[in-house]
Design a protein around this motif. Structure first.
Motif, PDB file in Angstrom:
ATOM      1  N   ASP A  47     -11.546  12.066  -9.219  1.00  0.00           N
ATOM      2  CA  ASP A  47     -11.465  13.521  -9.329  1.00  0.00           C
ATOM      3  C   ASP A  47     -12.362  14.144  -8.263  1.00  0.00           C
ATOM      4  O   ASP A  47     -13.565  14.294  -8.452  1.00  0.00           O
ATOM      5  N   LYS A  48     -11.763  14.535  -7.144  1.00  0.00           N
ATOM      6  CA  LYS A  48     -12.567  15.088  -6.052  1.00  0.00           C
ATOM      7  C   LYS A  48     -12.850  16.578  -6.220  1.00  0.00           C
ATOM      8  O   LYS A  48     -13.540  17.178  -5.401  1.00  0.00           O
ATOM      9  N   VAL A  49     -12.331  17.170  -7.289  1.00  0.00           N
ATOM     10  CA  VAL A  49     -12.595  18.577  -7.572  1.00  0.00           C
ATOM     11  C   VAL A  49     -13.808  18.724  -8.487  1.00  0.00           C
ATOM     12  O   VAL A  49     -14.740  19.482  -8.199  1.00  0.00           O
ATOM     13  N   ASN A  50     -13.831  17.973  -9.583  1.00  0.00           N
ATOM     14  CA  ASN A  50     -14.900  18.103 -10.572  1.00  0.00           C
ATOM     15  C   ASN A  50     -15.753  16.844 -10.716  1.00  0.00           C
ATOM     16  O   ASN A  50     -16.668  16.821 -11.547  1.00  0.00           O
ATOM     17  N   TYR A  65     -14.980  10.202  -5.440  1.00  0.00           N
ATOM     18  CA  TYR A  65     -15.505  11.079  -6.492  1.00  0.00           C
ATOM     19  C   TYR A  65     -14.844  10.694  -7.814  1.00  0.00           C
ATOM     20  O   TYR A  65     -13.619  10.557  -7.891  1.00  0.00           O
ATOM     21  N   ARG A  66     -15.658  10.552  -8.842  1.00  0.00           N
ATOM     22  CA  ARG A  66     -15.133  10.159 -10.161  1.00  0.00           C
ATOM     23  C   ARG A  66     -15.674  11.076 -11.256  1.00  0.00           C
ATOM     24  O   ARG A  66     -16.795  11.565 -11.177  1.00  0.00           O
ATOM     25  N   THR A 125      -8.112  11.632 -16.214  1.00  0.00           N
ATOM     26  CA  THR A 125      -7.109  10.676 -16.684  1.00  0.00           C
ATOM     27  C   THR A 125      -6.423   9.947 -15.531  1.00  0.00           C
ATOM     28  O   THR A 125      -5.578   9.085 -15.762  1.00  0.00           O
ATOM     29  N   VAL A 126      -6.792  10.292 -14.305  1.00  0.00           N
ATOM     30  CA  VAL A 126      -6.242   9.598 -13.140  1.00  0.00           C
ATOM     31  C   VAL A 126      -6.840   8.194 -13.069  1.00  0.00           C
ATOM     32  O   VAL A 126      -8.001   7.985 -13.444  1.00  0.00           O
ATOM     33  N   GLN A 127      -6.060   7.238 -12.594  1.00  0.00           N
ATOM     34  CA  GLN A 127      -6.523   5.854 -12.494  1.00  0.00           C
ATOM     35  C   GLN A 127      -7.880   5.797 -11.800  1.00  0.00           C
ATOM     36  O   GLN A 127      -8.073   6.381 -10.739  1.00  0.00           O
TER      37      GLN A 127
END
Length: 220
Positions: A104-107, A92-93, A98-100
């Motif tokens: 982002d598996k939340v949003n 998930y992106r 800002t994570v490499q």
């Protein structure tokens, strides 16, 4: 006359010896950073029986494979083509993360749904088969630790299940390394938030891959 006889005998000996030298199998590995990490160890384990190369760069997801796989196969007469897609597909992106890798598996949004993944894999296998008569081997997706930012731990299991179904329908051999990757990652992974491995972890994975390939390469 004696000199000519010696030359002829030497030529015959060289020709005979050459005939007994085993031709090395040509093996292509297609995959993501996990396969990039273990490929040098596969090469080392198989150096006497196979020439092992990895596709240029990172194979990423199945969509990227559909674009580039024919280029990666090229015109080489491969004996074995080993391939894997999965970790990028189930990631998930979120463009604002800002994570490499914008994980982002939340949003974030999934790269490819499980249905899209299965469809892409089927198309990839068919595309590969039009380019080569090589023995095909699919390697399952490896372990995802709990705190990985863009991936859920249960998704490799789900995606592997549909991948194995696609491979069986297409008569493609499967090297299922998921279970062994769990124990290897617990001991030699980079952490509980990272799908990657330390050099020792890649060495362990490389040994598993090489052992499987040894059994399948046979005589060429």
């Amino acid at each position: 006359m004696l000199k000519i006889t010696k030359i002829l005998l030497l030529t015959l000996l060289i020709s005979t010896a050459s005939a007994f030298v085993q031709k090395k199998a040509k093996v292509l590995i297609i995959g993501d950073s996990i396969s990039i990490g273990y490929t040098p160890f596969v090469q080392g384990n198989l150096e006497n029986i196979a020439e092992v190369v990895h596709n240029p760069g990172n194979g990423k997801h199945t969509g990227n494979g559909l674009i580039h796989v024919e280029e990666w196969l090229g015109d080489t007469d491969w004996d074995v083509v080993q391939f894997n897609w999965g970790l990028w597909d189930l990631c998930y992106r979120n463009p604002t993360s800002t994570v490499q890798g914008n994980r982002d598996k939340v949003n974030g949004d999934i790269t490819y749904s499980i249905e899209e993944y299965a469809s892409n894999l089927d198309a990839l296998v068919k595309k590969i088969k039009t380019k080569t008569d090589a023995k095909l081997i699919f390697v399952t997706t490896t372990y995802v630790p709990e705190n990985e930012a863009g991936r859920f731990p249960e998704d490799p299991i789900r995606y592997n299940e549909v991948a194995k179904k696609v491979m069986k329908e297409n008569n493609v051999m499967i090297n299922d390394i998921y279970q062994s990757s769990i124990s290897i990652h617990h001991e030699y992974g980079k952490g509980n938030d990272d799908v990657h491995y330390t050099p020792s972890g890649y060495e362990k994975l490389g040994k598993e891959i090489a052992d499987f390939l040894k059994r399948e390469i046979g005589e060429y």
